[in-house]
Design a protein around this motif. Structure first.
Motif, PDB file in Angstrom:
ATOM      1  N   PRO A 193     -14.379 -10.628 -16.212  1.00 55.22           N
ATOM      2  CA  PRO A 193     -12.853 -10.879 -15.997  1.00 55.22           C
ATOM      3  C   PRO A 193     -13.352 -11.380 -14.660  1.00 55.22           C
ATOM      4  O   PRO A 193     -11.983 -12.317 -14.004  1.00 55.22           O
ATOM      5  CB  PRO A 193     -11.947  -9.768 -15.673  1.00 55.22           C
ATOM      6  N   ALA A 194     -14.084 -10.848 -13.925  1.00 55.59           N
ATOM      7  CA  ALA A 194     -14.661 -11.978 -11.939  1.00 55.59           C
ATOM      8  C   ALA A 194     -15.076 -12.423 -12.914  1.00 55.59           C
ATOM      9  O   ALA A 194     -14.661 -13.191 -11.244  1.00 55.59           O
ATOM     10  CB  ALA A 194     -16.280 -10.600 -11.664  1.00 55.59           C
ATOM     11  N   MET A 195     -15.682 -13.305 -13.685  1.00 56.47           N
ATOM     12  CA  MET A 195     -16.104 -14.685 -14.156  1.00 56.47           C
ATOM     13  C   MET A 195     -14.660 -15.571 -14.020  1.00 56.47           C
ATOM     14  O   MET A 195     -14.950 -16.893 -13.390  1.00 56.47           O
ATOM     15  CB  MET A 195     -16.998 -14.959 -14.675  1.00 56.47           C
ATOM     16  N   ASN A 212     -24.451 -14.879 -17.910  1.00 56.35           N
ATOM     17  CA  ASN A 212     -22.658 -15.004 -17.537  1.00 56.35           C
ATOM     18  C   ASN A 212     -22.359 -16.339 -17.038  1.00 56.35           C
ATOM     19  O   ASN A 212     -21.106 -16.322 -16.990  1.00 56.35           O
ATOM     20  CB  ASN A 212     -21.840 -13.514 -16.628  1.00 56.35           C
ATOM     21  N   ALA A 213     -23.375 -17.129 -16.515  1.00 54.33           N
ATOM     22  CA  ALA A 213     -22.791 -18.143 -15.512  1.00 54.33           C
ATOM     23  C   ALA A 213     -23.432 -19.320 -16.185  1.00 54.33           C
ATOM     24  O   ALA A 213     -22.737 -20.124 -14.994  1.00 54.33           O
ATOM     25  CB  ALA A 213     -23.696 -17.623 -14.331  1.00 54.33           C
ATOM     26  N   VAL A 214     -24.874 -19.831 -16.926  1.00 48.52           N
ATOM     27  CA  VAL A 214     -25.258 -21.131 -17.241  1.00 48.52           C
ATOM     28  C   VAL A 214     -23.602 -21.769 -17.364  1.00 48.52           C
ATOM     29  O   VAL A 214     -23.683 -23.017 -17.002  1.00 48.52           O
ATOM     30  CB  VAL A 214     -26.302 -20.524 -18.317  1.00 48.52           C
ATOM     31  N   PRO A 215     -22.886 -21.451 -18.446  1.00 48.73           N
ATOM     32  CA  PRO A 215     -22.381 -22.258 -19.432  1.00 48.73           C
ATOM     33  C   PRO A 215     -21.026 -22.738 -18.671  1.00 48.73           C
ATOM     34  O   PRO A 215     -20.798 -23.852 -17.990  1.00 48.73           O
ATOM     35  CB  PRO A 215     -21.821 -21.531 -20.286  1.00 48.73           C
ATOM     36  N   GLN A 216     -20.536 -22.220 -17.268  1.00 50.39           N
ATOM     37  CA  GLN A 216     -19.906 -22.141 -15.964  1.00 50.39           C
ATOM     38  C   GLN A 216     -20.067 -23.391 -15.071  1.00 50.39           C
ATOM     39  O   GLN A 216     -20.028 -23.815 -14.808  1.00 50.39           O
ATOM     40  CB  GLN A 216     -19.107 -21.091 -15.201  1.00 50.39           C
ATOM     41  N   SER A 224     -23.781 -22.743  -8.241  1.00 52.08           N
ATOM     42  CA  SER A 224     -25.056 -21.790  -7.966  1.00 52.08           C
ATOM     43  C   SER A 224     -25.403 -22.138  -6.719  1.00 52.08           C
ATOM     44  O   SER A 224     -25.810 -23.433  -6.482  1.00 52.08           O
ATOM     45  CB  SER A 224     -25.190 -21.161  -8.986  1.00 52.08           C
ATOM     46  N   TYR A 225     -25.683 -21.027  -6.040  1.00 48.04           N
ATOM     47  CA  TYR A 225     -26.402 -21.125  -4.633  1.00 48.04           C
ATOM     48  C   TYR A 225     -27.741 -21.185  -4.595  1.00 48.04           C
ATOM     49  O   TYR A 225     -29.009 -22.080  -4.228  1.00 48.04           O
ATOM     50  CB  TYR A 225     -26.630 -20.469  -3.451  1.00 48.04           C
ATOM     51  N   LEU A 292     -28.992 -18.961 -22.552  1.00 44.98           N
ATOM     52  CA  LEU A 292     -28.247 -18.184 -21.784  1.00 44.98           C
ATOM     53  C   LEU A 292     -29.143 -18.315 -20.335  1.00 44.98           C
ATOM     54  O   LEU A 292     -28.680 -17.116 -20.100  1.00 44.98           O
ATOM     55  CB  LEU A 292     -27.388 -17.163 -21.990  1.00 44.98           C
ATOM     56  N   GLY A 293     -30.259 -18.226 -20.776  1.00 46.94           N
ATOM     57  CA  GLY A 293     -31.490 -18.044 -19.154  1.00 46.94           C
ATOM     58  C   GLY A 293     -31.806 -16.909 -19.219  1.00 46.94           C
ATOM     59  O   GLY A 293     -33.079 -16.114 -18.240  1.00 46.94           O
ATOM     60  N   SER A 294     -31.469 -15.582 -20.245  1.00 41.21           N
ATOM     61  CA  SER A 294     -32.616 -14.337 -20.628  1.00 41.21           C
ATOM     62  C   SER A 294     -33.945 -14.446 -21.193  1.00 41.21           C
ATOM     63  O   SER A 294     -34.176 -14.972 -21.204  1.00 41.21           O
ATOM     64  CB  SER A 294     -32.077 -13.227 -21.546  1.00 41.21           C
ATOM     65  N   ASP A 295     -34.866 -13.278 -19.876  1.00 41.41           N
ATOM     66  CA  ASP A 295     -35.924 -12.853 -20.535  1.00 41.41           C
ATOM     67  C   ASP A 295     -36.292 -12.150 -21.675  1.00 41.41           C
ATOM     68  O   ASP A 295     -35.135 -11.412 -21.716  1.00 41.41           O
ATOM     69  CB  ASP A 295     -36.535 -12.219 -19.233  1.00 41.41           C
ATOM     70  N   ILE A 296     -36.731 -12.544 -22.276  1.00 42.41           N
ATOM     71  CA  ILE A 296     -36.829 -12.321 -23.972  1.00 42.41           C
ATOM     72  C   ILE A 296     -38.470 -10.902 -23.419  1.00 42.41           C
ATOM     73  O   ILE A 296     -39.472 -11.730 -23.703  1.00 42.41           O
ATOM     74  CB  ILE A 296     -37.452 -12.429 -25.145  1.00 42.41           C
ATOM     75  N   PRO A 297     -38.245  -9.796 -24.250  1.00 43.72           N
ATOM     76  CA  PRO A 297     -39.391  -8.967 -23.498  1.00 43.72           C
ATOM     77  C   PRO A 297     -40.218  -9.597 -24.379  1.00 43.72           C
ATOM     78  O   PRO A 297     -40.585  -9.620 -25.940  1.00 43.72           O
ATOM     79  CB  PRO A 297     -39.116  -7.120 -23.686  1.00 43.72           C
ATOM     80  N   LYS A 298     -41.767  -8.869 -24.321  1.00 41.22           N
ATOM     81  CA  LYS A 298     -42.970  -9.664 -24.770  1.00 41.22           C
ATOM     82  C   LYS A 298     -43.516  -7.878 -25.025  1.00 41.22           C
ATOM     83  O   LYS A 298     -42.597  -6.881 -25.462  1.00 41.22           O
ATOM     84  CB  LYS A 298     -44.017  -9.647 -24.375  1.00 41.22           C
ATOM     85  N   ALA A 299     -44.246  -7.977 -26.323  1.00 40.75           N
ATOM     86  CA  ALA A 299     -44.603  -6.813 -27.898  1.00 40.75           C
ATOM     87  C   ALA A 299     -44.579  -5.069 -26.584  1.00 40.75           C
ATOM     88  O   ALA A 299     -44.382  -4.451 -27.313  1.00 40.75           O
ATOM     89  CB  ALA A 299     -45.487  -7.069 -28.316  1.00 40.75           C
TER      90      ALA A 299
END
Ligand code: MLT
Length: 326
Positions: A193-195, A212-216, A224-225, A292-299
């Protein structure tokens, strides 16, 4: 002839192979019905999005549906308090994050739960870099202008966040303390909702998780700065880092992770951890999270111990960051 010891050993191995050793029946059969995963913020925000991506794959592995339940309020701490008190049977989980399971400890003197002792860590689901965002027609053109504008206009700018202790709150507290400003905060039940308010121009700026921000940003509905990580993110290759854009003191990232109530049986936690790890290896899940820009944790970041250590160190880190800024 087999010795008794060998027979016992052979029996143990056979029983272990069948999963019969020291496993209560409930844990052995788990899960036999739907599992609820509590999301501490509104639907459509970063925690909800990450949870739905990971949980849908976990559901396939576990053979039972993980049902998402959004429980909002108090920067996510209402939901975490409820999850902490749920039956420790593997049928209630929570997708917590750096706010609910670390930073909140520094901000709520009477927090209804202790993230380190009232939960069983299941697995880190995603790392989420923080972006500095603004409504698309906000006057400053770049990060240097943004900093100067906020310093000159702190009394009139407003900053959206998802409640005291939410990631968007504490990461912008950090930004505001670096800039030495105290803008007006506008709380929402989540950065979903903030977005919407940022897109609608009702608020000026926000610090939010990249998911939350990549698509916008790509759709041009907000600006984005900078990204507050040392490296640029492949999902937004043109976005400078705070280092590049002139604010090296602002470096921060968040994370989302699955927790179960304290006392959930170890075999159930192991099944959940394995299902979550399998989800993070699934090509479709990985693509959606990476897009979406997230980091996926490695093992090494996927163990229950790694998550316990992360919670411990982040509780201490946010205490030292937030106490001085009050
Ligand atoms: C959300 O899902 O709305 C966010 O994680 C809220 C926040 O912590 O900023």
């Amino acid at each position: 002839m087999k010795t008794l010891a060998r027979m016992i050993a052979a029996g143990s191995i056979a029983a272990a192979t069948l999963g019969l050793v020291a496993l209560p029946v409930a844990a052995q059969d788990y899960p036999t019905r739907n599992i609820t995963m509590i999301i501490p913020f509104a639907a459509g925000g970063p925690t909800d999005v990450i949870a739905r991506i990971v949980a849908s794959d976990m559901s396939k592995t576990l053979g039972q549906q993980i049902v998402i339940e959004n429980v909002v309020g108090a920067g996510g701490t209402t939901a975490a308090g409820r999850a902490a008190k749920a039956a420790p049977d593997g049928y209630t989980l929570i997708m917590g994050h750096m706010g609910t399971h670390a930073a909140s400890v520094a901000l709520y003197p009477k927090l209804a739960y202790n993230p380190e002792t009232d939960f069983e860590p299941v697995m880190l689901a995603a790392g989420t870099p923080i972006l500095i965002l603004a409504r698309k027609d906000f006057e400053p053109k770049d990060l240097k202008e943004f900093v100067a504008y906020l310093k000159a206009n702190e009394a009139k700018v407003n900053q959206a966040h998802a409640g005291i202790g939410a990631v968007s709150h504490v990461t912008c507290e950090l930004l505001n303390s670096v800039l030495g400003i105290k803008p007006t905060g506008v709380p929402f039940n989540g950065t979903g909702p903030a977005m919407n308010a940022l897109v609608g121009g009702q608020v000026d700026y926000m610090c939010d998780q990249i998911v939350n921000a990549v698509p916008q940003i790509n759709g041009g509905t907000i600006k984005s700065y900078a990204i507050a990580t040392p490296e640029r993110n492949p999902s937004l290759p043109d976005l400078p880092t705070t280092l590049e854009a002139g604010l090296p003191a602002y470096q921060v990232s968040a994370w989302n992770a699955i927790f179960a109530p304290k006392g959930t049986p170890a075999p159930i936690l192991a099944k959940l951890n394995a299902a979550a790890a399998k989800a993070l290896d699934d090509e479709n899940v990985r693509k959606r999270l990476l897009d979406l820009g997230s980091d996926i944790p490695k093992a090494e970041g996927r163990t229950r111990q790694a998550l316990a250590a992360l919670v411990k160190s982040d509780v201490a880190r946010w205490k030292s960051v937030l106490k001085p800024t009050n």
